[in-house]
Write a protein that holds these residues in place. Structure first.
Motif, PDB file in Angstrom:
ATOM      1  N   CYS A 126       0.833  -1.211   0.000  1.00 25.10           N
ATOM      2  CA  CYS A 126       0.000   0.000   0.000  1.00 25.10           C
ATOM      3  C   CYS A 126       0.866   1.259   0.000  1.00 25.10           C
ATOM      4  CB  CYS A 126      -0.933   0.016   1.207  1.00 25.10           C
ATOM      5  SG  CYS A 126      -2.439  -0.932   0.963  1.00 25.10           S
ATOM      6  N   ILE A 127       1.944   1.244   0.769  1.00 26.89           N
ATOM      7  CA  ILE A 127       2.835   2.405   0.818  1.00 26.89           C
ATOM      8  C   ILE A 127       3.469   2.638  -0.545  1.00 26.89           C
ATOM      9  CG2 ILE A 127       4.977   3.300   1.819  1.00 26.89           C
ATOM     10  CD1 ILE A 127       4.147   1.891   4.449  1.00 26.89           C
ATOM     11  N   THR A 128       3.944   1.548  -1.164  1.00 25.63           N
ATOM     12  CA  THR A 128       4.554   1.654  -2.489  1.00 25.63           C
ATOM     13  C   THR A 128       3.552   2.179  -3.514  1.00 25.63           C
ATOM     14  OG1 THR A 128       6.001  -0.189  -1.940  1.00 25.63           O
ATOM     15  CG2 THR A 128       5.818   0.381  -4.263  1.00 25.63           C
ATOM     16  N   THR A 129       2.337   1.656  -3.473  1.00 28.76           N
ATOM     17  CA  THR A 129       1.292   2.092  -4.402  1.00 28.76           C
ATOM     18  C   THR A 129       0.946   3.566  -4.176  1.00 28.76           C
ATOM     19  OG1 THR A 129       0.391  -0.136  -4.449  1.00 28.76           O
ATOM     20  CG2 THR A 129      -1.045   1.612  -5.232  1.00 28.76           C
ATOM     21  N   ALA A 130       0.856   3.983  -2.910  1.00 30.10           N
ATOM     22  CA  ALA A 130       0.544   5.386  -2.593  1.00 30.10           C
ATOM     23  C   ALA A 130       1.634   6.312  -3.122  1.00 30.10           C
ATOM     24  CB  ALA A 130       0.377   5.564  -1.092  1.00 30.10           C
ATOM     25  N   ILE A 131       2.888   5.874  -3.025  1.00 28.01           N
ATOM     26  CA  ILE A 131       4.000   6.683  -3.529  1.00 28.01           C
ATOM     27  C   ILE A 131       3.976   6.726  -5.056  1.00 28.01           C
ATOM     28  CG2 ILE A 131       6.522   6.769  -3.724  1.00 28.01           C
ATOM     29  CD1 ILE A 131       6.592   5.556  -0.846  1.00 28.01           C
ATOM     30  N   ARG A 132       3.784   5.555  -5.675  1.00 31.13           N
ATOM     31  CA  ARG A 132       3.817   5.462  -7.136  1.00 31.13           C
ATOM     32  C   ARG A 132       2.660   6.234  -7.786  1.00 31.13           C
ATOM     33  NH1 ARG A 132       3.076   0.237  -7.750  1.00 31.13           N
ATOM     34  NH2 ARG A 132       0.999   0.428  -8.629  1.00 31.13           N
ATOM     35  N   ARG A 133       1.472   6.099  -7.239  1.00 32.15           N
ATOM     36  CA  ARG A 133       0.302   6.760  -7.824  1.00 32.15           C
ATOM     37  C   ARG A 133       0.158   8.223  -7.420  1.00 32.15           C
ATOM     38  NH1 ARG A 133      -4.401   2.271  -6.841  1.00 32.15           N
ATOM     39  NH2 ARG A 133      -3.636   0.718  -8.298  1.00 32.15           N
ATOM     40  N   GLY A 134       0.886   8.631  -6.386  1.00 34.38           N
ATOM     41  CA  GLY A 134       0.798  10.012  -5.927  1.00 34.38           C
ATOM     42  C   GLY A 134      -0.435  10.314  -5.100  1.00 34.38           C
ATOM     43  N   THR A 135      -1.043   9.286  -4.492  1.00 33.28           N
ATOM     44  CA  THR A 135      -2.260   9.520  -3.715  1.00 33.28           C
ATOM     45  C   THR A 135      -1.977  10.284  -2.424  1.00 33.28           C
ATOM     46  OG1 THR A 135      -2.091   7.306  -2.737  1.00 33.28           O
ATOM     47  CG2 THR A 135      -3.517   7.548  -4.652  1.00 33.28           C
ATOM     48  N   LEU A 136      -0.786  10.122  -1.851  1.00 33.66           N
ATOM     49  CA  LEU A 136      -0.428  10.899  -0.655  1.00 33.66           C
ATOM     50  C   LEU A 136      -0.294  12.375  -1.000  1.00 33.66           C
ATOM     51  CD1 LEU A 136       2.173   8.844   1.423  1.00 33.66           C
ATOM     52  CD2 LEU A 136      -0.026   9.728   2.168  1.00 33.66           C
ATOM     53  N   THR A 137       0.352  12.658  -2.114  1.00 38.70           N
ATOM     54  CA  THR A 137       0.513  14.046  -2.563  1.00 38.70           C
ATOM     55  C   THR A 137      -0.850  14.691  -2.785  1.00 38.70           C
ATOM     56  OG1 THR A 137       2.636  13.560  -3.582  1.00 38.70           O
ATOM     57  CG2 THR A 137       1.471  15.498  -4.398  1.00 38.70           C
ATOM     58  N   ARG A 138      -1.760  13.945  -3.396  1.00 43.10           N
ATOM     59  CA  ARG A 138      -3.105  14.468  -3.662  1.00 43.10           C
ATOM     60  C   ARG A 138      -3.886  14.667  -2.365  1.00 43.10           C
ATOM     61  NH1 ARG A 138      -4.659  11.279  -8.451  1.00 43.10           N
ATOM     62  NH2 ARG A 138      -3.835   9.861  -7.029  1.00 43.10           N
ATOM     63  N   ALA A 139      -3.811  13.704  -1.447  1.00 45.88           N
ATOM     64  CA  ALA A 139      -4.568  13.786  -0.195  1.00 45.88           C
ATOM     65  C   ALA A 139      -4.074  14.928   0.693  1.00 45.88           C
ATOM     66  CB  ALA A 139      -4.478  12.469   0.560  1.00 45.88           C
ATOM     67  N   LEU A 140      -2.762  15.175   0.678  1.00 42.56           N
ATOM     68  CA  LEU A 140      -2.200  16.245   1.507  1.00 42.56           C
ATOM     69  C   LEU A 140      -2.200  17.591   0.791  1.00 42.56           C
ATOM     70  CD1 LEU A 140       0.796  14.296   3.046  1.00 42.56           C
ATOM     71  CD2 LEU A 140      -1.368  14.889   4.161  1.00 42.56           C
ATOM     72  N   ALA A 141      -2.538  17.581  -0.481  1.00 43.53           N
ATOM     73  CA  ALA A 141      -2.602  18.794  -1.308  1.00 43.53           C
ATOM     74  C   ALA A 141      -1.273  19.537  -1.341  1.00 43.53           C
ATOM     75  CB  ALA A 141      -3.728  19.713  -0.825  1.00 43.53           C
ATOM     76  N   THR A 142      -0.180  18.792  -1.293  1.00 44.18           N
ATOM     77  CA  THR A 142       1.158  19.365  -1.410  1.00 44.18           C
ATOM     78  C   THR A 142       2.137  18.246  -1.766  1.00 44.18           C
ATOM     79  OG1 THR A 142       2.741  20.826  -0.325  1.00 44.18           O
ATOM     80  CG2 THR A 142       1.826  19.096   1.014  1.00 44.18           C
ATOM     81  N   PRO A 143       3.210  18.548  -2.480  1.00 46.90           N
ATOM     82  CA  PRO A 143       4.174  17.490  -2.821  1.00 46.90           C
ATOM     83  C   PRO A 143       4.841  16.902  -1.575  1.00 46.90           C
ATOM     84  CG  PRO A 143       4.577  19.486  -4.103  1.00 46.90           C
ATOM     85  CD  PRO A 143       3.547  19.822  -3.091  1.00 46.90           C
ATOM     86  N   VAL A 144       4.996  15.593  -1.577  1.00 46.46           N
ATOM     87  CA  VAL A 144       5.653  14.905  -0.460  1.00 46.46           C
ATOM     88  C   VAL A 144       7.148  14.833  -0.771  1.00 46.46           C
ATOM     89  CG1 VAL A 144       5.756  12.764   0.875  1.00 46.46           C
ATOM     90  CG2 VAL A 144       3.571  13.576  -0.003  1.00 46.46           C
ATOM     91  N   PRO A 145       8.016  15.292   0.162  1.00 45.68           N
ATOM     92  CA  PRO A 145       9.456  15.263  -0.096  1.00 45.68           C
ATOM     93  C   PRO A 145       9.981  13.842  -0.276  1.00 45.68           C
ATOM     94  CG  PRO A 145       8.968  16.366   2.003  1.00 45.68           C
ATOM     95  CD  PRO A 145       7.687  15.871   1.443  1.00 45.68           C
ATOM     96  N   ALA A 146      11.008  13.690  -1.100  1.00 42.53           N
ATOM     97  CA  ALA A 146      11.583  12.373  -1.392  1.00 42.53           C
ATOM     98  C   ALA A 146      12.110  11.704  -0.129  1.00 42.53           C
ATOM     99  CB  ALA A 146      12.694  12.503  -2.421  1.00 42.53           C
ATOM    100  N   GLY A 147      12.681  12.467   0.785  1.00 41.63           N
ATOM    101  CA  GLY A 147      13.202  11.911   2.034  1.00 41.63           C
ATOM    102  C   GLY A 147      12.117  11.243   2.852  1.00 41.63           C
ATOM    103  N   LEU A 148      10.933  11.852   2.874  1.00 37.27           N
ATOM    104  CA  LEU A 148       9.815  11.268   3.612  1.00 37.27           C
ATOM    105  C   LEU A 148       9.295  10.024   2.905  1.00 37.27           C
ATOM    106  CD1 LEU A 148       7.979  11.778   6.136  1.00 37.27           C
ATOM    107  CD2 LEU A 148       6.324  12.647   4.512  1.00 37.27           C
ATOM    108  N   LEU A 149       9.310  10.029   1.594  1.00 33.98           N
ATOM    109  CA  LEU A 149       8.874   8.848   0.842  1.00 33.98           C
ATOM    110  C   LEU A 149       9.781   7.664   1.160  1.00 33.98           C
ATOM    111  CD1 LEU A 149       8.019  10.415  -2.637  1.00 33.98           C
ATOM    112  CD2 LEU A 149       6.451   9.749  -0.817  1.00 33.98           C
ATOM    113  N   ASP A 150      11.098   7.924   1.267  1.00 36.23           N
ATOM    114  CA  ASP A 150      12.030   6.857   1.630  1.00 36.23           C
ATOM    115  C   ASP A 150      11.759   6.366   3.048  1.00 36.23           C
ATOM    116  OD1 ASP A 150      13.202   7.172  -0.844  1.00 36.23           O
ATOM    117  OD2 ASP A 150      14.811   8.485  -0.090  1.00 36.23           O
ATOM    118  N   GLU A 151      11.472   7.306   3.955  1.00 39.57           N
ATOM    119  CA  GLU A 151      11.175   6.942   5.342  1.00 39.57           C
ATOM    120  C   GLU A 151       9.896   6.111   5.418  1.00 39.57           C
ATOM    121  OE1 GLU A 151      10.374   9.198   9.608  1.00 39.57           O
ATOM    122  OE2 GLU A 151      11.153  10.346   7.924  1.00 39.57           O
TER     123      GLU A 151
END
Length: 125
Positions: free
Chosen positions: A82-107
């Protein structure tokens, strides 16, 4: 019309002698656990089973292990898929209405587990 207080022998001033009555024990209804849906697979789960990512009022984005930080939150399953899919599809970025930093995606990717609570990436299981 005021009535004179009726008194019995032994009562003064019309006081009827009732004591303080305690509050009746009220049975509280059982609270249902708070449920949230994963931004990746859309499966509804108990809030504690999901990982919360929050955009703070200052615009920074953090993982919220307590689930109580102020800000706009998005929930994702702790499952690695689910985490990988959320990162790949950009659903976290859309839900938070702001780009998610790469460092946080790795975390986030490092936070995920390989075991699932049920659900998976499609939410149909």
């Amino acid at each position: 019309g005021s009535r004179p207080e009726a008194t019995r022998p032994g009562q003064e001033g019309g006081h009827r002698g009732g004591g303080v009555v305690g509050r009746a024990a009220i049975a509280r209804p059982v609270r249902r656990p708070a449920t949230r849906s994963c931004v990746s697979c859309r499966t509804s789960r108990d809030k504690r089973e999901l990982l919360r990512v929050v955009r703070l009022p200052d615009g920074s984005i953090r993982i919220d292990p307590t689930g109580r930080l102020a800000g706009r939150g998005a929930y994702v399953c702790r499952d690695q898929d689910c985490i990988t899919t959320a990162i790949r599809r950009g659903t976290l970025t859309r839900a938070l209405a702001t780009p998610v930093p790469a460092g946080l995606l790795d975390e986030l990717a490092a936070t995920g587990t390989s075991d699932t609570f049920g659900g998976g990436t499609r939410g149909q299981e």
